[in-house]
Enzyme design. Sequence first.
Site, PDB file in Angstrom:
ATOM      1  N   VAL A  21       0.811  -1.211   0.000  1.00 44.45           N
ATOM      2  CA  VAL A  21       0.000   0.000   0.000  1.00 44.45           C
ATOM      3  C   VAL A  21       0.848   1.267   0.000  1.00 44.45           C
ATOM      4  CG1 VAL A  21      -2.073  -0.964   1.012  1.00 44.45           C
ATOM      5  CG2 VAL A  21      -0.262  -0.168   2.511  1.00 44.45           C
ATOM      6  N   GLY A  22       2.139   1.111   0.114  1.00 42.66           N
ATOM      7  CA  GLY A  22       2.964   2.303   0.065  1.00 42.66           C
ATOM      8  C   GLY A  22       4.421   1.932  -0.013  1.00 42.66           C
ATOM      9  N   GLU A  23       5.197   2.810  -0.601  1.00 45.08           N
ATOM     10  CA  GLU A  23       6.604   2.511  -0.714  1.00 45.08           C
ATOM     11  C   GLU A  23       7.422   3.776  -0.599  1.00 45.08           C
ATOM     12  OE1 GLU A  23       7.696   0.118  -4.027  1.00 45.08           O
ATOM     13  OE2 GLU A  23       9.709  -0.145  -3.202  1.00 45.08           O
ATOM     14  N   THR A  25      11.732   5.175   0.288  1.00 45.25           N
ATOM     15  CA  THR A  25      13.108   4.780   0.025  1.00 45.25           C
ATOM     16  C   THR A  25      13.546   3.665   0.960  1.00 45.25           C
ATOM     17  OG1 THR A  25      13.351   7.155  -0.166  1.00 45.25           O
ATOM     18  CG2 THR A  25      15.305   5.815  -0.569  1.00 45.25           C
ATOM     19  N   TYR A  26      13.098   3.722   2.174  1.00 45.34           N
ATOM     20  CA  TYR A  26      13.629   2.789   3.159  1.00 45.34           C
ATOM     21  C   TYR A  26      12.612   1.795   3.690  1.00 45.34           C
ATOM     22  CZ  TYR A  26      17.288   6.235   3.038  1.00 45.34           C
ATOM     23  OH  TYR A  26      18.261   7.083   2.619  1.00 45.34           O
ATOM     24  N   VAL A  28       8.685  -0.307   2.975  1.00 39.64           N
ATOM     25  CA  VAL A  28       7.524  -0.648   2.165  1.00 39.64           C
ATOM     26  C   VAL A  28       6.429  -1.014   3.147  1.00 39.64           C
ATOM     27  CG1 VAL A  28       6.608  -2.170   0.376  1.00 39.64           C
ATOM     28  CG2 VAL A  28       9.041  -1.629   0.417  1.00 39.64           C
ATOM     29  N   VAL A  29       5.222  -0.586   2.871  1.00 36.21           N
ATOM     30  CA  VAL A  29       4.144  -0.923   3.783  1.00 36.21           C
ATOM     31  C   VAL A  29       3.114  -1.800   3.084  1.00 36.21           C
ATOM     32  CG1 VAL A  29       2.301  -0.042   5.241  1.00 36.21           C
ATOM     33  CG2 VAL A  29       4.481   1.124   5.150  1.00 36.21           C
ATOM     34  N   LYS A  54       5.022  -2.969   8.206  1.00 39.12           N
ATOM     35  CA  LYS A  54       5.998  -1.981   7.738  1.00 39.12           C
ATOM     36  C   LYS A  54       7.330  -2.696   7.608  1.00 39.12           C
ATOM     37  CE  LYS A  54       7.404   2.677   9.281  1.00 39.12           C
ATOM     38  NZ  LYS A  54       6.992   3.690  10.280  1.00 39.12           N
ATOM     39  N   ASP A 147       7.266  14.380  18.151  1.00 40.24           N
ATOM     40  CA  ASP A 147       6.789  14.647  16.787  1.00 40.24           C
ATOM     41  C   ASP A 147       5.270  14.570  16.704  1.00 40.24           C
ATOM     42  OD1 ASP A 147       7.018  15.399  14.170  1.00 40.24           O
ATOM     43  OD2 ASP A 147       7.503  13.409  13.404  1.00 40.24           O
TER      44      ASP A 147
END
EC number: 2.7.11.23
Lengths: 384, 347
Positions: A21-23, A25-26, A28-29, A54, A147
């Site tokens: 579902v997402g990528e 640089t470090y 991938v999800v 993740k 954060d």
Amino acid sequence: MDAVEKANEERQKRWVKDKKVGEGTYAVVYQGREAVREPSAPRDAATGRRVAIKKIKVGQFKDGLDMSAIREVKYLRELKHQNVIELLDVFSSKTNLNLVLEFLDSDLEMIIKDRALVFLPADIKSWVAMTFRGLEFCHRNFILHRDLKPNNLLIASDGQLKIADFGLARDFADPGYKMTCQVITRWYRPPELLFGSRYYGSAVDIWSVGCIFAELMLRIPYLPGESDMDQLKTTFRALGTPTEEEWPGHTKLPDYITVGQFPKPPMRDLFTAASADTINLLSKCLVYEPRKRITAREALSHPYFFALPYPTLPPKLPKCSAQLAAAAAAARPLEEVDGNVEMNSTGPGVKAKNTGLKRKLTSPEDAKRSIARRLDFTKQTPGS
Amino acid sequence: MTSPAAPSEPKISIYQGSTQFRNWRYSAEQLAQTRQTLNEVAIAAIRKTFETDESGSSQGVAFLTADEEVLLVKLYISKITQLCGLFRFPEEVEATAVTYLKRFYLKNTVMDWHPKNVMLTALFLATKTTNNPISLEIYTTHIPKTSPSDVLDLEFLVAQSLNFEFAIWHAHRALWGLWLDIQNLSSYTERLDTEIYDAALNHVRASRLTDVELRFSPSQIALASLSLIQPELASQWMESKLTSPSEVEGLAKTVEVIKSIVVSQGLPPSVESVREVDRRLRLCKNPEKVPGTKAFLARKMDDDRLAAEKRSKKVADIQRTENGDPFGNELGQKRGLVDYDDDDDDD
């Protein structure tokens, strides 16, 4: 095979990755689920709990396991609370570190930006209460989040708010122990950090909550500075330039700088619809002198939370369209919707493309920080 | 407020919620049992590897006993202290690395992984988990005969063995809290001599060479360390905190157990006694874990073959789907046959 490897393999088998579902640089999800243990279970019944996996690529770091990944794992391993994202499991696959996190539909930023939604004061009270609860638990465990911002406050399908992304978190230091001031996304960063204070405490997180609280009422970021310098100006314009009396010693901070004298406008001018209790709690979060700022614990017993209207029950809170789509999807068996549902909402710490303003940490630490904690969804990744 | 408080879970202290309390506390018997089992399983496996390599070659090999393994680990605990002195790392780094090393050998044996390397990795990992990171390059250049890969190769294994539970509660922190707290005792009106604290801290440091942290809470160890210096002060503090005499008695008993362990075992082993163990370890190390040996190569070839099979299966799968697409994919994005970045073949 070693016992340790074997245990790892068993863990790995517990979780099924369904789709990417997402990528970044470090990392991938993947969206995934808990593997069904009993094959005899009816096919449409238990497909297992939905999770986000993740996968952090570790092999490429010259210093080995990356600091943000270590922080995230270290703290989430210890923290179990209704309002903190749950780390269900950790396992490795080759040179990757996989964090199995509870699956969350959306985040507070998406909800704030969803123009179709109307917030009642009771809704805002509910979100703020859940934020303070989660934060109080972090602080009770001697952990600073460092954060907090709306898109790190994730929302579960039952409406519960969960604090996520502990990549910048750390333990409280002993007094006199230096810490970096390059933390917290600028718009939510307290003035003591902007002035370069290297000794600070849980009050930095409280300031962020104050900014989020204000944003929930305004529906736009409260203090959107364009640079660190402008951040100070924006802050002082909204809250008045601090005097030596209200914040003793602040002119001696390492990066102290004068950005002009601004009068203190009454908060009521901006937050016209807010009750006196609301304004009172908000202003206590945004006190300049960090030692006088309200603590999470004190905030939880603030009259605001006990006055009418009572906080909305989490399941009844407004939901953004992405959440509703996800809920509808979850109601059907997974196989049928695979590849059909528009995935513009995903798991923890990793969210779908937001078209609006990017809230990024623009500080030296940003460049150093080596894992992508905000993944880029602008390019469609082919289904894996 | 937002929802009724969940009545199901009883309130527990922060320490009781920690992974240290939940997953890393043992009785003396459990410790002995765990180590014994690890030792036996390792010997059986290594014997088998020897025999596969060359029949009869495991005859006469003097494998290490569980106690000898502990002794060797203990020597390397004392090396962590030396290294931390060299780098001037804060005490938290040292204490954390020591805990990591001990926990590692509750999941692994020294016959598979020599503590010399594991110690270096545990220490490097501890600098990161305690927020005192240094670059790997600086780290390894200051340690003789060590390359970055010596440290990194084991990092994943160490993290995995620790179950990715990096947060450690330390006795030296508990001692500091105790030290601050005893100054509130009404019976002590004069200022307490800081030498008491320093001496107690030395006992806490000695305790790191023993198993006490795997058996007792940090505050119990701190109290025992204080009690070794000022038994009177320690019992007064206990009495001020506990109401029932039976509770005081129970805690006092625990404190005595810790004291006797720290005094009898809190010394680094003599290099002489360990030398013989280390010499034998060279002969009984698991050859599968020693680069260059036949067994190591055999295992690596096995692993490589499996990976290659997986990869070619993936290629075949992709080709099959692509061939099956009636519209072809010439207009689509050109992709390599195998996406090596997408190593999602974890099954």
